[in-house]
Enzyme design. Structure first.
Site, PDB file in Angstrom:
ATOM      1  N   CYS A 153     -53.185 -17.719  45.108  1.00 18.23           N
ATOM      2  CA  CYS A 153     -54.305 -18.097  44.230  1.00 18.23           C
ATOM      3  C   CYS A 153     -55.639 -17.656  44.808  1.00 18.23           C
ATOM      4  O   CYS A 153     -56.643 -17.658  44.114  1.00 18.23           O
ATOM      5  CB  CYS A 153     -54.307 -19.605  43.984  1.00 18.23           C
ATOM      6  N   ASP A 169     -57.392 -19.183  47.047  1.00 18.39           N
ATOM      7  CA  ASP A 169     -58.257 -20.291  47.435  1.00 18.39           C
ATOM      8  C   ASP A 169     -58.330 -20.413  48.956  1.00 18.39           C
ATOM      9  O   ASP A 169     -57.363 -20.121  49.664  1.00 18.39           O
ATOM     10  CB  ASP A 169     -57.755 -21.602  46.827  1.00 18.39           C
ATOM     11  N   CYS A 221     -59.500 -24.564  43.704  1.00 20.83           N
ATOM     12  CA  CYS A 221     -59.288 -25.333  42.481  1.00 20.83           C
ATOM     13  C   CYS A 221     -59.611 -26.815  42.696  1.00 20.83           C
ATOM     14  O   CYS A 221     -59.807 -27.267  43.827  1.00 20.83           O
ATOM     15  CB  CYS A 221     -57.827 -25.177  42.056  1.00 20.83           C
ATOM     16  N   CYS A 244     -51.617 -26.932  46.620  1.00 17.62           N
ATOM     17  CA  CYS A 244     -53.036 -27.161  46.923  1.00 17.62           C
ATOM     18  C   CYS A 244     -53.166 -28.185  48.047  1.00 17.62           C
ATOM     19  O   CYS A 244     -54.033 -28.060  48.922  1.00 17.62           O
ATOM     20  CB  CYS A 244     -53.780 -27.634  45.683  1.00 17.62           C
TER      21      CYS A 244
HETATM   22 FE1  FES Z   1     -55.098 -22.507  44.811  1.00 20.43          FE
HETATM   23 FE2  FES Z   1     -54.989 -25.010  44.073  1.00 20.43          FE
HETATM   24  S1  FES Z   1     -54.660 -23.273  42.843  1.00 20.43           S
HETATM   25  S2  FES Z   1     -55.235 -24.219  46.070  1.00 20.43           S
END
Ligand code: FES
Length: 130
Positions: free
Chosen positions: A35, A37, A60, A104
């Site tokens: 993702c 992140d 997110c 996450c």
């Molecule tokens: Fe990447 Fe939540 S979607 S940490």
């Protein structure tokens, strides 16, 4: 049923312990390749206690809520407890996360582990015998 618990929403809207600790004793940064992140954790450690913790999360809502809850779970606690903090405990403290958002909470566990590894790299004498 709502997708996210009230607790997730509350920590997402009012995250605790956001920021940077300039003279942190341990800093850890992790990312999720899928993702994209990123989460960064800063720890202040005095003796055997996590006296302060702050985070920066570029990610997110679940990642922000997970970081916030994770900091609350380890702040003021023994370092040994922080070592044992799992993503499951973080998710449970948030009253659950949707299954596809569990990764996450993994970022929060990994970021703390990474910050602790940094701390022990700088203070090898503090490392508990394994
Ligand atoms: Fe990447 Fe939540 S979607 S940490």
């Amino acid at each position: 049923m709502a997708l996210y618990s009230e607790k997730v929403m509350e920590h997402f809207r009012n995250p605790r312990n956001v920021g940077v600790i300039e003279d942190a004793d341990g800093v850890g940064e992790v990312g999720n390749a899928k993702c994209g992140d990123i989460m960064k954790m800063y720890l202040k450690i005095d003796g055997d206690t996590v006296t302060d913790v702050k985070f920066e999360t570029f990610g997110c809502g679940s990642a922000i809520a997970s970081s916030s809850m994770a900091t609350e779970l380890i702040k003021g606690k023994p370092v040994a407890d922080a070592m044992k903090l799992t993503n499951k405990a973080v998710a449970e403290a948030l009253d659950g996360l949707p299954a596809y958002k569990m990764h996450c909470s993994v970022l929060a566990e990994e970021a703390i582990q990474s910050a602790l590894a940094d701390y022990y790299a700088k203070h090898p004498e503090k490392k508990p015998a394994t």
